[in-house]
Design a protein around this motif. Structure first.
Motif, mmCIF file in Angstrom:
data_model
loop_
_atom_site.group_PDB
_atom_site.id
_atom_site.type_symbol
_atom_site.label_atom_id
_atom_site.label_comp_id
_atom_site.label_asym_id
_atom_site.label_seq_id
_atom_site.Cartn_x
_atom_site.Cartn_y
_atom_site.Cartn_z
ATOM 1 N N SER A 450 0.833 -1.206 0.000
ATOM 2 C CA SER A 450 0.000 0.000 0.000
ATOM 3 C C SER A 450 0.870 1.259 0.000
ATOM 4 C CB SER A 450 -0.923 0.005 1.222
ATOM 5 O OG SER A 450 -1.805 -1.101 1.201
ATOM 6 N N TRP A 451 1.947 1.228 0.750
ATOM 7 C CA TRP A 451 2.891 2.358 0.803
ATOM 8 C C TRP A 451 3.466 2.619 -0.590
ATOM 9 C CZ3 TRP A 451 5.011 5.374 4.907
ATOM 10 C CH2 TRP A 451 6.186 6.057 4.605
ATOM 11 N N ILE A 452 3.930 1.565 -1.240
ATOM 12 C CA ILE A 452 4.542 1.706 -2.563
ATOM 13 C C ILE A 452 3.518 2.187 -3.583
ATOM 14 C CG2 ILE A 452 5.655 0.445 -4.448
ATOM 15 C CD1 ILE A 452 6.902 -1.374 -2.244
ATOM 16 N N PHE A 497 -4.716 12.863 -0.047
ATOM 17 C CA PHE A 497 -3.301 12.925 0.339
ATOM 18 C C PHE A 497 -2.493 13.751 -0.668
ATOM 19 C CE2 PHE A 497 1.017 11.109 -0.094
ATOM 20 C CZ PHE A 497 1.523 11.464 1.146
ATOM 21 N N PHE A 498 -2.791 13.595 -1.961
ATOM 22 C CA PHE A 498 -2.077 14.372 -2.975
ATOM 23 C C PHE A 498 -2.231 15.877 -2.714
ATOM 24 C CE2 PHE A 498 -3.169 10.812 -6.222
ATOM 25 C CZ PHE A 498 -2.309 9.945 -5.575
ATOM 26 N N LYS A 499 -3.442 16.270 -2.330
ATOM 27 C CA LYS A 499 -3.736 17.692 -2.145
ATOM 28 C C LYS A 499 -3.258 18.215 -0.790
ATOM 29 C CE LYS A 499 -7.857 17.187 -5.053
ATOM 30 N NZ LYS A 499 -9.342 17.122 -5.065
ATOM 31 N N ASN A 500 -3.279 17.344 0.210
ATOM 32 C CA ASN A 500 -2.914 17.780 1.558
ATOM 33 C C ASN A 500 -2.104 16.684 2.251
ATOM 34 O OD1 ASN A 500 -2.778 19.205 3.977
ATOM 35 N ND2 ASN A 500 -4.775 18.452 4.685
ATOM 36 N N PRO A 501 -0.822 16.546 1.865
ATOM 37 C CA PRO A 501 -0.020 15.447 2.410
ATOM 38 C C PRO A 501 0.402 15.689 3.856
ATOM 39 C CG PRO A 501 1.308 16.810 0.942
ATOM 40 C CD PRO A 501 -0.098 17.337 0.862
ATOM 41 N N ASN A 502 -0.033 14.826 4.738
ATOM 42 C CA ASN A 502 0.392 14.855 6.134
ATOM 43 C C ASN A 502 0.281 13.440 6.683
ATOM 44 O OD1 ASN A 502 -2.367 14.446 7.224
ATOM 45 N ND2 ASN A 502 -2.723 16.516 6.432
ATOM 46 N N ASN A 503 0.650 13.254 7.916
ATOM 47 C CA ASN A 503 0.695 11.912 8.480
ATOM 48 C C ASN A 503 -0.683 11.247 8.501
ATOM 49 O OD1 ASN A 503 2.535 9.935 9.958
ATOM 50 N ND2 ASN A 503 0.846 10.116 11.414
ATOM 51 N N GLN A 504 -1.721 12.038 8.833
ATOM 52 C CA GLN A 504 -3.054 11.450 8.917
ATOM 53 C C GLN A 504 -3.601 11.102 7.533
ATOM 54 O OE1 GLN A 504 -4.718 10.547 11.805
ATOM 55 N NE2 GLN A 504 -5.954 9.469 10.273
ATOM 56 N N ALA A 509 -4.946 7.084 3.382
ATOM 57 C CA ALA A 509 -4.755 6.571 2.024
ATOM 58 C C ALA A 509 -4.309 5.114 2.045
ATOM 59 C CB ALA A 509 -3.732 7.436 1.291
ATOM 60 N N ILE A 510 -3.353 4.805 2.917
ATOM 61 C CA ILE A 510 -2.861 3.429 2.996
ATOM 62 C C ILE A 510 -3.951 2.482 3.477
ATOM 63 C CG2 ILE A 510 -1.295 1.941 4.314
ATOM 64 C CD1 ILE A 510 0.837 4.067 3.963
ATOM 65 N N ASP A 511 -4.724 2.908 4.456
ATOM 66 C CA ASP A 511 -5.829 2.074 4.947
ATOM 67 C C ASP A 511 -6.859 1.825 3.849
ATOM 68 O OD1 ASP A 511 -4.665 1.913 7.426
ATOM 69 O OD2 ASP A 511 -5.931 3.446 8.357
ATOM 70 N N SER A 512 -7.138 2.840 3.029
ATOM 71 C CA SER A 512 -8.125 2.668 1.955
ATOM 72 C C SER A 512 -7.619 1.682 0.911
ATOM 73 C CB SER A 512 -8.441 4.015 1.302
ATOM 74 O OG SER A 512 -7.357 4.490 0.504
ATOM 75 N N HIS A 513 -6.325 1.707 0.643
ATOM 76 C CA HIS A 513 -5.772 0.761 -0.331
ATOM 77 C C HIS A 513 -5.854 -0.663 0.191
ATOM 78 C CE1 HIS A 513 -2.565 -1.676 -2.217
ATOM 79 N NE2 HIS A 513 -2.977 -1.060 -3.313
ATOM 80 N N LYS A 514 -5.594 -0.853 1.460
ATOM 81 C CA LYS A 514 -5.678 -2.200 2.032
ATOM 82 C C LYS A 514 -7.073 -2.784 1.859
ATOM 83 C CE LYS A 514 -3.861 -2.901 6.088
ATOM 84 N NZ LYS A 514 -3.507 -2.665 7.522
ATOM 85 N N ILE A 515 -8.095 -1.934 1.956
ATOM 86 C CA ILE A 515 -9.477 -2.408 1.808
ATOM 87 C C ILE A 515 -9.752 -2.844 0.375
ATOM 88 C CG2 ILE A 515 -11.901 -1.695 1.865
ATOM 89 C CD1 ILE A 515 -11.137 0.138 4.246
ATOM 90 N N VAL A 516 -9.387 -1.989 -0.613
ATOM 91 C CA VAL A 516 -9.681 -2.349 -2.010
ATOM 92 C C VAL A 516 -8.838 -3.543 -2.442
ATOM 93 C CG1 VAL A 516 -10.460 -0.036 -2.644
ATOM 94 C CG2 VAL A 516 -8.050 -0.628 -2.937
ATOM 95 N N ALA A 517 -7.613 -3.664 -1.906
ATOM 96 C CA ALA A 517 -6.771 -4.807 -2.249
ATOM 97 C C ALA A 517 -7.373 -6.100 -1.703
ATOM 98 C CB ALA A 517 -5.358 -4.601 -1.710
ATOM 99 N N LYS A 518 -7.836 -6.056 -0.463
ATOM 100 C CA LYS A 518 -8.446 -7.244 0.131
ATOM 101 C C LYS A 518 -9.709 -7.636 -0.618
ATOM 102 C CE LYS A 518 -10.304 -9.121 4.448
ATOM 103 N NZ LYS A 518 -10.622 -8.850 5.880
#
Length: 658
Positions: A450-452, A497-504, A509-518
C-alpha cells in the motif's frame, strides 16, 4: 530438410564450474521448500470463483470512479447511469442472474474461456512489450578468464536446472509452499512447459503442453538460427552434461551471417504475424510449438570493465528480456511461454546476464519467479534429479519452404522495420531505491504494498498534475483456476493525500488501499465482474450462450433497451477515464533482491511500473512510450518516484519526533 548433428562425444576436458558465479545467492533461503504431493492435492478442494454481491459491487463502482470526476455534475451523471443499470428490472440484474447461472455449472466462470480470450488471445497488438513480461536474473560475476567452454557448460547446467523444475512438477511436487492463509491454486504451474501461443486471423490459439512425456526437446537459437535439442531420460549425469555442452559449443562456434530474422515475425502485430506464419515450414513450427521451452543465446557489446553501476546493468538486461535488439530479435519466439535468455559478449566467450521472457496467457509472473529461484538454487547446488543419455541429438530447423522464400524475405524486411519503429518508441528505466525497504514500512505498521502504491500514484500526480487511474494486479489463486483481479489503487483518500499530504492523510490513504486490495483478492473486485457482464451480453445477443436461461431472465428477457443501458454505462466518459489505466503496476516479489520483472504500459499515454520490494531496498522497472499527448517520460517519472518515496518517509519521521 532438417540437418542432423550428432552430439554423442564427451568433451575431452572437464572444466570446473564456479559456484560463486551468481551474486546474492545466499538470499535464497531454505524456508522455501517444495510443496508436498498432499499439498498439491488440497488445491482440488478450492472454492469456485465467487460472483460478488450485485448491490455491493455497484456501491464499490461508485466509490472507485469518484477520484477521476472533473466536477460534481459529471459524477452525478455517471451515478444516474449506474442507477439505471442497477434498477430492479434493469439490465444489470439480468446479466448478474445469468452470470450466477453459469457459475453453478463451471469451476471458474471467468478463467476457462473469457479471461484468456479477452485478456490475451483476442488482442491484435504485438505480444512483445504489450503483453510479454521480462524477468531479469541477479547479475553474473563473470570470470576474467572465461571462455566458450565455460559458457557452454554454464548454459548446459542452466538447461538441466530448468528441466529439474519441470520434473519436480511432473512428480507432483511444486516449488511454492502453500501460504499460512490456506491452500492456493497450483494450476498455472502445469501450463508453462511445452505451451505455445499460435497466431490467428481474428483470435489466436494456444496449445498447452503436457508433463507426461519422457522425451524432452528444447529449442536453442542464436544468430537467427533455430536448433532442436532432443533429450532422453537416463541416469548418466556426466554423459548428459557432456553431450549438451557439445551441442552448445557447436552453436557458439557458428558465425553470424546475413540471414532472415525469423524471431522478428513473432514481434509483429498478430494479424501480420498470422500472414507470415502461413508461409513458414509447418514441420519446423511444430518442433517449436512442442518444445518444452526456448533458449535464446544473445550477443551484445560489453565494456571491457563491465558496467558502471547496477542500474546500467539492469537497464541493459531489462531491454534484452523485454524486446532484445536488432542484432538478436531473430532469436526470439515471443509466442513460446518460456524463453530463457542467455546473454554473452559478441565472441560468445563471456557470460553477461540471464533473464526470462514469458508469454502471459497461461500464467502470472509469480509462477516464473518460482522457476527462476528454483533454477538458480539447483544450478548452484550442482544436483541433477534428471540425467539424460548420450543419445542427445541436435537438429537445425529449416523454417523456409523453397516455394515461399521470396515472400519470406520481403516479410523479413517489413518485420525488422516495424520492430525498429516499435522499440524506438519505448523507454525503460530502472530505479534501485536503497534508502529503505519493506522492513522500514513494516516498522510503521503499514502495508509495504500500500505504501509503494501510494508513492507510485503520488509521483504520477506530481509529474502530470492530475490523478492517474491505476491498475494493480491482485492474485485470486485462493479460488480454483484463479488468475487476477484489478486492484483500483487510487481512492478518494489517495486524492486527498495528494492535495494535503500529512501523516493522517497518508495513513487514511494506505488504509483505503488495504481495503480495495483485500476486496480484489477475495473475489469482491469490480472489473472482472463488469467484464463478465459484457461477455454475457455479447453471447446472448449472438446466440452463443450455452449455459441455459434461469427463470428470472426467461420471465424478463434482455431487450434492446437493456443493451442500450449497458452501452451507455461502458461509453460514459468518466467511466472510461476511470478504466484508462495510465499506471499499470504489480508487485512481483522475489527472494533475490537483485532480480526484477519489467513490462510495457497498458496504454500509449501511461507507464508500466513493476517492483520487487526486499528487506532494505526496492527495485522498480519503469516503461513509457516516448511520443504521446500525455508527454510521459520514464526518466522524469523515475526521478519523481524516488523523491516521493523520500518525501513519504520524511512525513512519518517528522510525526514520530512530535
Amino acid at each position: 530438410m532438417l540437418k542432423t548433428l550428432n552430439c554423442l562425444s564427451r568433451l575431452n576436458e572437464r572444466r570446473l564450474f564456479d559456484k560463486h558465479v551468481l551474486s546474492s545467492l545466499s538470499m535464497i533461503t531454505s524456508n522455501r521448500q517444495l510443496a508436498t504431493k498432499s499439498e498439491m492435492q488440497t488445491t482440488k478442494g478450492l472454492p469456485k470463483l465467487i460472483v460478488p454481491v450485485f448491490d455491493e459491487t455497484i456501491q464499490r463502482l461508485k466509490i472507485a470512479v469518484k477520484p477521476f470526476a472533473k466536477n460534481g455534475e459529471e459524477l452525478q451523471d455517471l451515478y444516474q447511469t449506474i442507477d439505471d443499470f442497477a434498477r430492479s428490472d434493469g439490465c444489470g440484474r439480468k446479466l448478474h442472474c445469468l452470470l450466477e447461472h453459469k457459475s453453478t455449472q463451471t469451476s471458474n466462470w471467468l478463467s476457462h474461456d473469457w479471461w484468456i480470450n479477452k485478456a490475451y488471445l483476442e488482442g491484435r497488438d504485438p505480444v512483445m512489450i504489450w503483453s510479454n513480461p521480462g524477468l531479469v536474473f541477479p547479475e553474473l560475476q563473470t570470470m576474467k578468464n572465461a571462455n566458450k567452454g565455460f559458457v557452454a557448460q554454464f548454459i548446459s547446467r542452466l538447461i538441466l536446472s530448468v528441466i529439474d523444475y519441470r520434473n519436480a512438477l511432473k512428480s507432483g511436487d511444486n516449488p511454492e509452499k502453500q501460504p499460512k492463509t490456506g491452500p492456493i491454486c497450483m494450476d498455472q504451474f502445469s501450463k508453462v512447459f511445452g505451451t505455445c501461443r499460435i497466431p490467428g486471423s481474428n483470435i489466436d490459439d494456444i496449445r498447452f503442453g503436457t508433463l507426461n512425456s519422457n522425451e524432452i526437446s528444447i529449442i536453442i537459437s542464436r544468430f537467427n538460427k533455430f536448433y532442436k535439442l532432443s533429450l532422453m531420460q537416463s541416469h548418466d549425469k556426466e554423459a548428459t552434461l557432456a553431450s549438451i555442452e557439445a551441442a552448445i559449443l557447436h552453436i557458439l562456434s557458428q558465425t553470424s551471417s546475413e540471414s532472415i530474422a525469423f524471431g522478428s515475425f513473432s514481434a509483429l502485430p498478430r494479424n501480420d504475424f498470422y500472414t507470415v506464419y502461413q508461409l513458414l515450414n509447418e514441420n519446423a513450427l511444430n518442433h517449436i510449438i512442442e518444445s518444452e521451452f526456448v533458449v535464446n543465446i544473445d550477443h551484445i557489446d560489453v565494456p571491457n570493465n563491465g558496467f558502471n553501476d547496477n542500474e546500467t546493468y539492469y537497464k541493459v538486461m531489462g531491454k534484452q528480456s523485454l524486446y532484445a535488439d536488432i542484432n538478436n530479435i531473430g532469436n526470439r519466439w515471443f509466442d513460446k511461454t518460456i524463453q530463457l535468455i542467455c546473454v554473452t559478449n559478441k565472441s560468445g566467450d563471456r557470460l553477461v546476464g540471464l533473464s526470462f521472457c514469458y508469454e502471459h496467457t497461461p500464467a502470472e509472473g509469480g509462477i516464473v519467479v518460482q522457476l527462476m529461484e528454483h533454477t538458480i538454487k539447483h544450478l548452484m547446488s550442482d544436483k541433477t534429479k534428471l540425467s539424460l543419455t548420450q543419445n542427445t541429438k541436435l537438429e537445425e530447423l529449416s523454417l523456409i519452404p523453397k516455394e515461399n522464400i521470396d515472400k519470406i524475405r520481403a516479410s523479413d524486411e517489413f518485420s525488422k522495420r516495424k520492430y525498429l519503429e516499435f522499440i524506438n518508441s519505448i523507454d525503460l528505466e530502472i530505479l534501485e531505491f536503497k534508502d529503505y525497504g519493506k522492513e522500514f514500512v513494516k516498522s510503521l505498521n503499514f502495508s509495504p504494498d500500500s505504501w509503494i502504491q501510494l508513492a507510485i500514484a503520488l509521483a504520477f500526480y506530481k509529474v502530470h498534475g492530475k490523478v492517474g487511474a491505476t491498475y494493480e494486479s491482485g492474485g485470486t489463486r485462493m479460488f480454483a483456476f484463479g488468475r487476477t483481479e484489478t486492484i483500483r489503487s487510487v481512492t478518494e483518500e489517495f486524492a486527498q493525500f495528494f492535495k494535503n499530504p500529512n501523516n493522517q492523510s497518508l495513513k487514511n490513504a494506505i488504509d483505503s488501499h488495504k481495503i480495495v486490495a483485500k476486496n480484489a483478492v477475495t473475489g469482491h473486485g469490480i472489473d472482472r465482474l463488469l467484464l463478465g457482464y459484457n461477455c454475457v451480453a455479447q453471447e446472448i445477443k449472438s446466440n452463443l450462450w450455452k449455459w441455459g436461461i434461469p427463470e428470472y431472465v426467461r420471465d424478463n428477457p434482455l431487450n434492446h433497451l437493456d443493451y442500450q443501458s449497458l452501452d451507455k454505462l461502458y461509453t460514459n466518459d468518466l467511466y472510461k477515464r476511470s478504466k484508462h489505466f495510465q499506471l499499470s503496476t504489480s508487485q512481483v516479489a522475489s527472494a533475490l533482491p537483485q532480480s526484477f520483472m519489467c513490462y510495457g504500459p497498458l496504454v500509449t499515454d501511461g507507464y508500466g511500473c513493476c517492483y520487487n520490494p526486499s528487506k532494505n531496498q526496492i527495485i522498480f522497472a519503469i516503461t513509457s512510450f516516448k511520443e504521446n499527448n500525455a508527454n510521459t517520460n520514464a526518466l522524469t517519472y523515475k526521478s519523481e518516484l524516488k523523491n516521493c518515496l523520500k518525501f513519504m518517509q520524511q512525513i512519518v519521521l517528522k510525526q514520530s519526533k512530535l
